[in-house]
Design an enzyme around this catalytic site. Sequence first.
Site, PDB file in Angstrom:
ATOM      1  N   GLU A   1       4.033   7.788  48.799  1.00 31.78           N
ATOM      2  CA  GLU A   1       2.898   7.457  47.932  1.00 31.78           C
ATOM      3  C   GLU A   1       2.286   8.706  47.326  1.00 31.78           C
ATOM      4  OE1 GLU A   1      -1.263   6.763  46.756  1.00 31.78           O
ATOM      5  OE2 GLU A   1      -0.553   8.107  48.321  1.00 31.78           O
ATOM      6  N   GLU A   2       2.276   9.792  48.086  1.00 31.11           N
ATOM      7  CA  GLU A   2       1.568  10.994  47.632  1.00 31.11           C
ATOM      8  C   GLU A   2       2.313  11.742  46.533  1.00 31.11           C
ATOM      9  OE1 GLU A   2      -1.383  11.566  48.337  1.00 31.11           O
ATOM     10  OE2 GLU A   2      -1.887  10.866  50.340  1.00 31.11           O
TER      11      GLU A   2
ATOM     12  N   HIS B   1      -6.958  15.001  51.939  1.00 34.29           N
ATOM     13  CA  HIS B   1      -6.351  16.163  51.276  1.00 34.29           C
ATOM     14  C   HIS B   1      -7.128  17.446  51.568  1.00 34.29           C
ATOM     15  CE1 HIS B   1      -4.221  13.391  48.073  1.00 34.29           C
ATOM     16  NE2 HIS B   1      -4.311  12.835  49.270  1.00 34.29           N
TER      17      HIS B   1
ATOM     18  N   GLU C   1      -6.515   2.558  51.981  1.00 35.33           N
ATOM     19  CA  GLU C   1      -6.837   3.921  51.535  1.00 35.33           C
ATOM     20  C   GLU C   1      -8.305   4.217  51.837  1.00 35.33           C
ATOM     21  OE1 GLU C   1      -4.900   6.214  50.354  1.00 35.33           O
ATOM     22  OE2 GLU C   1      -3.250   5.327  49.208  1.00 35.33           O
TER      23      GLU C   1
ATOM     24  N   HIS D   1       0.370   3.742  53.247  1.00 32.90           N
ATOM     25  CA  HIS D   1       1.493   4.663  53.077  1.00 32.90           C
ATOM     26  C   HIS D   1       1.618   5.530  54.328  1.00 32.90           C
ATOM     27  CE1 HIS D   1      -1.085   8.161  52.046  1.00 32.90           C
ATOM     28  NE2 HIS D   1      -1.775   7.348  51.282  1.00 32.90           N
TER      29      HIS D   1
ATOM     30  N   ASP E   1      -6.384   9.477  55.491  1.00 30.97           N
ATOM     31  CA  ASP E   1      -5.467   9.164  54.383  1.00 30.97           C
ATOM     32  C   ASP E   1      -4.028   9.303  54.862  1.00 30.97           C
ATOM     33  OD1 ASP E   1      -4.358   8.688  51.924  1.00 30.97           O
ATOM     34  OD2 ASP E   1      -4.876  10.629  51.084  1.00 30.97           O
TER      35      ASP E   1
ATOM     36  N   ASP F   1       3.253   8.538  54.413  1.00 33.81           N
ATOM     37  CA  ASP F   1       3.356   9.979  54.154  1.00 33.81           C
ATOM     38  C   ASP F   1       1.963  10.594  54.052  1.00 33.81           C
ATOM     39  OD1 ASP F   1       3.006   8.463  51.757  1.00 33.81           O
ATOM     40  OD2 ASP F   1       3.598  10.175  50.544  1.00 33.81           O
TER      41      ASP F   1
END
Length: 384
Positions: free
Chosen positions: A143-144, A355, A168, A79, A111, A81
């Site tokens: 995706e997030e 994150h 991931e 992903h 990520d 984003d």
Amino acid sequence: MNHYPSLLDMIAALIGIPSVSCVDPALDQGNLAVIELLAGWLEDSGFAVEVMPLDGQPARANLIATLGQGPDGLVLSGHTDTVPFDAGQWRHDPFRLVEADQRLYGLGTSDMKAFLALALEAVRTLQERDLAQPVILLATADEETSMAGARVLLEQGRPRARHAIIGEPTGLRPVRMHKGIFMEAIRLRGRSGHSSDPALGNSALEAMHRVITALLAWRAQLQARYHNACFAVPVPTLNLGHIHGGDNPNRICADCELHIDLRPLPGMDIAELRAELHRQVESTLQGTGIRCEFQALFEGIPALETPAGAEIVRLAERLTGHAPEAVAFGTEGPYLSALGMDTVILGPGDIAQAHQPDEYLALDRLQPTVELLQAVIKSVCVRH
Ligand SMILES: [Zn+2]
């Protein structure tokens, strides 16, 4: 081709383009600039490149880039984003790639924008004539937050392939299972009245008390019925995350709202669970005069389970030296599975760094990732 950027230049360029996706519109950004950058590099590498816009969202798109032909190809997916970042808590600018302490710091290093550069590095010298089956690079949007990019892929039925690796952050250990998740709001409406006489109203708060009791009993049933020892938490979970009701101690509470999340194991269908949740609540309220409505706060991600015997699982196990695992986070894997791919989650970052402020990717993960992807491509795509 001479102007093709180095691996570190590619990672730096991807990190340098902000592509935060967030349910808060004030923080939300598109991903189109990242997609266009990848598209340019992939075109230079001889891939057939398709940018797939998301309906009505001009700043968002998926990318499908294909080299070679055939039904049994390999998808390398990531992903584009990132999550939002805690301004002021980073040591460096999150949008500038900084190399320090044998690490690459930046938002999306772990990520997972860096994986897309690593996948490009792994495929850049491939020639179409050497491929018996195609290599497909897939880059997705949102995706997030909403999984909107993956949903569009499923709607359009593309890409088609036999195997998929999603990069991931798994610390280069293969993952073939994760739980699903969905989130629901339950809103009860009763009638307000003076607290001195219960007959003057109908308490939504007391009704919610009965609903919660029923939900906890249902949870116990689900946990008795479903068990999977591959997971650290081996049962489905149901969390009561937020509740609000009423306004004043001397008023009968007319409205009460509860938010829950439910995380099913593989084999549990989200649509069926949601219907059962609604039945549980409605039967609890039958005859009470309390009205009820539901809202999906998050439509949900299904659980993932790729068979242990799938070729890509066995290959990943052999090449990494690690038995396939189960993880607690959700991915786009179930969508690729629904498109017919045996999907393994396998990437160089670590979920512990995702994150977080000062997200990084260790430098010593780069070369092993490129070599691993090249070995997979050699095994399932290259003409022997
Ligand atoms: Zn991710």
